[in-house]
Write a protein that holds these residues in place. Sequence first.
Motif, PDB file in Angstrom:
ATOM      1  N   GLY A 275      67.422 -12.099  53.847  1.00 36.55           N
ATOM      2  CA  GLY A 275      66.620 -11.018  53.295  1.00 36.55           C
ATOM      3  C   GLY A 275      67.458  -9.930  52.691  1.00 36.55           C
ATOM      4  O   GLY A 275      67.113  -9.338  51.678  1.00 36.55           O
ATOM      5  N   LYS A 276      68.575  -9.665  53.315  1.00 33.06           N
ATOM      6  CA  LYS A 276      69.370  -8.552  52.821  1.00 33.06           C
ATOM      7  C   LYS A 276      70.795  -8.684  53.322  1.00 33.06           C
ATOM      8  O   LYS A 276      71.025  -9.092  54.454  1.00 33.06           O
ATOM      9  CB  LYS A 276      68.757  -7.243  53.336  1.00 33.06           C
ATOM     10  CG  LYS A 276      69.540  -6.007  52.999  1.00 33.06           C
ATOM     11  CD  LYS A 276      68.863  -5.203  51.928  1.00 33.06           C
ATOM     12  CE  LYS A 276      69.589  -3.929  51.638  1.00 33.06           C
ATOM     13  NZ  LYS A 276      68.734  -2.855  51.244  1.00 33.06           N
ATOM     14  N   ASP A 278      74.403  -6.346  53.386  1.00 31.06           N
ATOM     15  CA  ASP A 278      74.838  -4.975  53.193  1.00 31.06           C
ATOM     16  C   ASP A 278      76.253  -4.834  53.741  1.00 31.06           C
ATOM     17  O   ASP A 278      76.619  -5.487  54.719  1.00 31.06           O
ATOM     18  CB  ASP A 278      73.895  -4.015  53.924  1.00 31.06           C
ATOM     19  CG  ASP A 278      74.129  -2.588  53.506  1.00 31.06           C
ATOM     20  OD1 ASP A 278      74.597  -2.374  52.378  1.00 31.06           O
ATOM     21  OD2 ASP A 278      73.859  -1.680  54.305  1.00 31.06           O
ATOM     22  N   SER A 288      74.194  -9.211  57.480  1.00 37.12           N
ATOM     23  CA  SER A 288      73.131  -9.908  56.778  1.00 37.12           C
ATOM     24  C   SER A 288      71.966 -10.073  57.725  1.00 37.12           C
ATOM     25  O   SER A 288      72.133 -10.197  58.934  1.00 37.12           O
ATOM     26  CB  SER A 288      73.617 -11.267  56.283  1.00 37.12           C
ATOM     27  OG  SER A 288      73.949 -12.082  57.378  1.00 37.12           O
ATOM     28  N   SER A 289      70.825 -10.050  57.153  1.00 33.47           N
ATOM     29  CA  SER A 289      69.620 -10.185  57.941  1.00 33.47           C
ATOM     30  C   SER A 289      68.777 -11.269  57.309  1.00 33.47           C
ATOM     31  O   SER A 289      68.583 -11.295  56.105  1.00 33.47           O
ATOM     32  CB  SER A 289      68.884  -8.850  57.950  1.00 33.47           C
ATOM     33  OG  SER A 289      67.694  -8.949  58.678  1.00 33.47           O
ATOM     34  N   GLY A 290      68.326 -12.174  58.128  1.00 36.21           N
ATOM     35  CA  GLY A 290      67.609 -13.303  57.573  1.00 36.21           C
ATOM     36  C   GLY A 290      66.261 -13.500  58.216  1.00 36.21           C
ATOM     37  O   GLY A 290      65.931 -12.875  59.221  1.00 36.21           O
TER      38      GLY A 290
END
Lengths: 321, 1227
Positions: A275-276, A278, A288-290
């Motif tokens: 998802g993002k 940074d 990172s976020s998933g």
Amino acid sequence: MIQTGLITSAHSDLLTCLAYDFYGTNIASCGLDQKIVVTTTDQSLKYEWKAHNAPITHVAWAHPEFGEVLASAGMDRTVRIWERGEEKAVLLDARGSVRQVEFAPSAFGLKVATVATDGWLRVYECLDLGKLDVWALADAVELAREVQEVQGGWAVSWCKDRYWGQVVAAVAGATDVVSIIQFSPSTSPQTVLELKLSPSSTTITTVAWAPSCGRSYHLIATGGRDGHVRIWKVNPPMLDVIDGDVDEKDKWSAQLVADFDDHARIGPLEGGVVGKVDWNVTGTILSSSGSDGRVRLWKPSLTSGGRIWRIAGSVGVEQKE
Amino acid sequence: MNFNSHLSNNTSADFFYDPRTHGYQGPPRTVRLPRACANGGGAISKSSDGTRCVVTGKESLKILRIVDPLQTNDLEDSIQYKTSAVGKGGFRIEASRNLWDGSGLKIDSSSTCVAWCREEYKNKILTSARNGELIMWDINKSGSKYERKSKDHIRSIHALSISPVVSNYCITGSSDGDLRVWDLREFQKSIMRVRHPTGIRTIVFSPVVWSPLQAVVGLDNGSIYRWDLKMGQRGSLDRIIVAHSASVTSLDWCSTSTATSASSPPTTETTGNGYGWIVSGGLDRCVNVWDLTSVTNSKSSHMPHKPTYTLHPSFQVRRVLWRPSHECEIAVISNGEFISGSNPEMGSNATPTVLPNTPGAPVRMSSTRNVQGGQGIFTKKGSGLGLDMSGNGGLRSKNGFAVTGSPKGSSQIDGGVGDVAEVWDVRRGWIAKWHVNGSAAEGGSTDFAFGDPNTLWTQHGSGMFSQLDLRDATKPVDAIPRASLTSNGSGSLTFVSSSASRWEIPYDDIRPEVLKRATKYGIKQKGIGDTMFQNTSQVIGTLDGLAFDSLETFVHLAKTYVIEGEDRRKICSSNAQIAFEAGHLGAAQIWTLVAVSLTNIIPNPPTRPPSKNNMVHSVSAPAIVSHEADTSPGGKSTRGSEKASSIYSKQLYTRSLSRASGHTRRTTPSSSNNTSPHYGLTSLPPMTPMTGRLPAYLGRRESIDSSINGVPGITSRRPSVYRRPSTSYSASPSSSSLKHVGEGALDDSDSSSSSEGEVNDNQSKDSFFDEESDTRKTHVSPAVATSRISHPSPLSRVAGQHQWKGNDAEGEGQDDENDDDEASASPRSTDSEASNGGNTSLTRTGISSNRRSLKRSSTSLTKRNTKTRGQSASFLTPVSSHLSMSSQQKPLVRQDSNSSIRTVIAGGEVSYRGDRNEGNSLKTEETIKQLRNMSIQQRKDKTSLPEIMEGKFDGEVLPSRRVVWTQRHEDIVEKDEGEIRNVVWAAVYQKLEEFADDGDIQMCAMLAILISKELRLGKRRQLMFIDSYIERLIRLQLFTCASYIRKHVLVEDIQKTSLVETVIYTACGRCKKAFASTSQSSVTGEYSYCTNCRLSITCGICRLPVRGLMFQCSVCAHGGHQSCYRRYYTTRPMDVLSHVPTVLSKARQTTSGSEISRSTASTASTTGTDDEAMSTTSASNRDTSSETGVEPSETTSHARLLLGHPCVVPLCGHHCWIANIEDNRGV
């Protein structure tokens, strides 16, 4: 090792974006409930207002030298500029929902880059810093033909340094090609480099340009629908070491230095989508976020063979019924 | 995982399904018919048999029939159809002719709403008109289908509804605010009128079987009224005044659990569901769902005043409908004519009248935005006009083709939220469940109906009619970014992590066939009345300490690292200490390495600091002089343990001096340069220090380095003012002094102390010149002068070496090498260099140097001949010469226990410094002994004056001989040194890159600031490091640290930040009014004056008007020429205003006594008043340093002394400059 504090969401539906301000003291969040909520780090509410007429996809802070200014992008196809919860401007050019906004480094003035599902990257510049209400479309680049929103990815990220001019990494549409685009006042925007995978395999959903902190190279991280987090090492044209003159002949170049599929591994049915991504403030830790529900941290470790990016930790939140 | 995480994926997959891919799997049912309503706009009403519908618009009324290709049996119908369009899946639309033709109706009878009547009236169609007419059509009629019309409303009818229960009742709502009830049996006139405060937008007839004669009305002002039609005006059941904040545009009422809505006749009996549910849509972009299930027949039973659910579409709502057989779902279409999304601006642009009526007509779009709806037909032609303005017309028209060619293709365009038709689940109020693809084609929908639960019949603004297959829908939630994170400068990470299930609300559709089994597992079938969606799939959390390097360390280092100062080596070593104490060992190592590497084995020709330094420091110099003279003569003499050994030190001192002078005298028979005795004399004292000094006692490296680095510092401090007068002499003094040095080296120091005496003679007059000459040597001479002048350094070196060698031999044989180095390095320096160097060496090497000196001194002390002593003495002097530096002697002083000699050194420095630097006359007062010595010397010297001149000349000759010899030696050393250094710098550079990789921007920036040249960092690179560091500091809100960097980094790009938009407003010191530069004409007189008070400032000293740089006291408004004031104040002692005992003194002492620290600088500067911080600062600084040197044990007893300069204007009584300094005398 890592302490985690859970925060109750101030939004009544999905939260789409979080952003620390420059000093890291305020967090702005936006969500499907069309609200922007600004809280301080101790989680006390500062501002909360209905900002858009549709789900808000992204929110970004301007450099504090321009005031407490926020830009938000919404699925109502607008970008709105806020100062302390007060609407200053509505930017209407997009013909699709606007998916990301990001302010340029303050050295370039108050500029905001937006990318919308109509495939256009637009850069607006504030012409009246006193009032923040006059914005001009400074540049517009078509990155992609329209793509159905649920399949594509849209992201834009500025180069945090000012030495190479105004440079953004942007992606739009169902593509894995990240374009690095250079804006200049005199000429039309130029794509100086494309980060391309071969064979192309995915849709990039998020791009983050690391603060270079004086390093001789740049790092750009991407996350894709395939759950992969990739890190590109981008070598900008050499700025003359001695004199500081730009050697025009030198080109941007890039190489893929890391490719992780961790987010895809434990993904549920839909597969993990990143998802993002940074970077931390020094560009040394990538987070990172998933959609697999985990946040992962990536860090280079020094080995005999040089710097190898490795996972430095992951946070997963298990929720009981 | 999520709310149903207790299920494995398998079972949940078993229970749930995606209705798009399961269920009906026939061919796509999407089919479109352009120009169904030729003139655009229109309304739809479905026939009660569900196979046909009527569409009506402007002067148009058609019956449409959608034929399933699999459906073979033809429907009987009284109307002739012809197939007009066939969809991809074979579905076709058959349309009748336009029934409007031949009806004889005028355009103002154009339909606003249409209703197909039911049951016995199933061949009747009612249309309402803009002029208030209600028109009845009979499709079974032959010829014109128009039957009759009736007019009871005076204004346009907005809404028309046929009772789904009692088929002969019809209600109309008009913008005149009237609700009228019609009985189709008596069509002439309405049978009832219910008035409303404002226009009616929408009405809905009750579908409730047991209470059919109820209606709900939505008004322009956002109110919703429920009426019992039997009671007429008195039959008000509910009145929700603020149901919406804008017009209520649409209402639908479903009364059964299986979702029979008013728009589609009930198929089952109502079962205990009360009055069911009402949904209302408004222009406020809200869809409200009202719970009437608890409402009973009794009149006191009211519907709740708050909606149970509120949905938030992104657009203004035009129509809402309950979706048949989907209990929780509501279909919503946008009010925008185009897919304007929520932009009212777009909507206003896109009024239907602007719309071209026929697809082929040329399009003139006032805004490109209008076109973006993806209406293909228009854009085909219109792209040339409007679209190109936006630069992507080609794209649009391309898609446009796709739309007309294959309707499904249009979904490509319209996948966004702005789609005009959406299906919402009441439990999810912020995002639609489905976007119906293609619903936005052709300029949006004007009306729609459900063909069956899975098909939507829509009438588009352009007149197109389409049947949309609801399977062709997208899940808008898929486009929502669910995971996000952000990190801040202090290493916190806030994240949203999401583990969404495919089956989260509202997609929890359970397969009908497994419903029972699912119930067993505790999965409840969804239903209206369920709770709203709870966001459980997202977790928001914060991580701290993400920065793996400790933030505290960073902050601490940011606050304590030092970058300003002339002596980089000292800075580095001090920073090393700081880093070490902070626990940043890696940094400490590098700092140490850098510090060591910065030390020159052989001093380079000193690089002159930029002239601005001079400017800055020069201010302080005069003050120093005066203060010393005035306030602290005693302090120096008493300083340190010097007292104890004072006699001895004095002797040394005098001897050394005499030695130097003596040589000059003897050896220089004729001095070409020195015509004036002054110069020779004055120049003498400085020289001695250079040769002898530090090297003997201190570590080799330090001394060398110090000498080099020290030069700029000292020179910079020289008052520029004083330099000027002496310019004429410049050449001679420098050369002479150097020569002397050389001589001193050659000859033994036994020679008389004549020079001393001379100095004393000239002290009072020439102290400034003395300084001047020093500066000359360092600064000016190389550039200006002859070869002779440029040579001085080699010469001095030679001398030094020579001396030292002798020394070593005598003193300590082992140290030969060291001494060599020391000697070679140190001599070159002039006194100024020496002084600085002395400081650094003292501070830095600390123990080791001390030890060395101790050793040597102990061994050599007794044995040493005068030479060595002289050296030692001279060593002392340089240190003291520098005021600011003197503070750094403290470490030495403190360790007085170690050896008397060291302490002697400290003391010696001070005293000597006094001699040289300031009016010698003043200094000599310090100690009686000293005085005595001097006076003795004086006597001798007077006689030797001529000799001195000669000596100078001689000195000139000497160097040339020696230079060759040393030069060679230097080369070797320099070469080796260079190699080593290159290795070191390469290593440091590598480490720098490593730091950069690691993100240790602090270290990078510091290195970039201090040793960018050595590391061959490009300007940009340096800038990048410093910039990022500053940004990092600012992010952490360490603004003072950032401005400290900005202030002391001499890079234009960094410094300019603090200069941008800095405005200095000037005001008259007398009248306090601002100088308004714009309005006033420029002053043309001989002197400037304030235009407000019309007075000029007269100098308080010379009584002349001031024009140009001036000083003015902001309190008493007296002032005058800056030069006058400077002269006056520097010579005049300050008045003691008061003693202020203070606890601060201790702290202050420690800070001022420490080596380099930023706190020192700050406290020092604050000691003075703002007006003249510079001068007082230096004064106080010096004082404290001397104190600390003298009486370290008495630190606690210090008091503060308030000193002030009285105003020059007599009788003013004001003290214009006030200094707050520590007082060591009073205690």
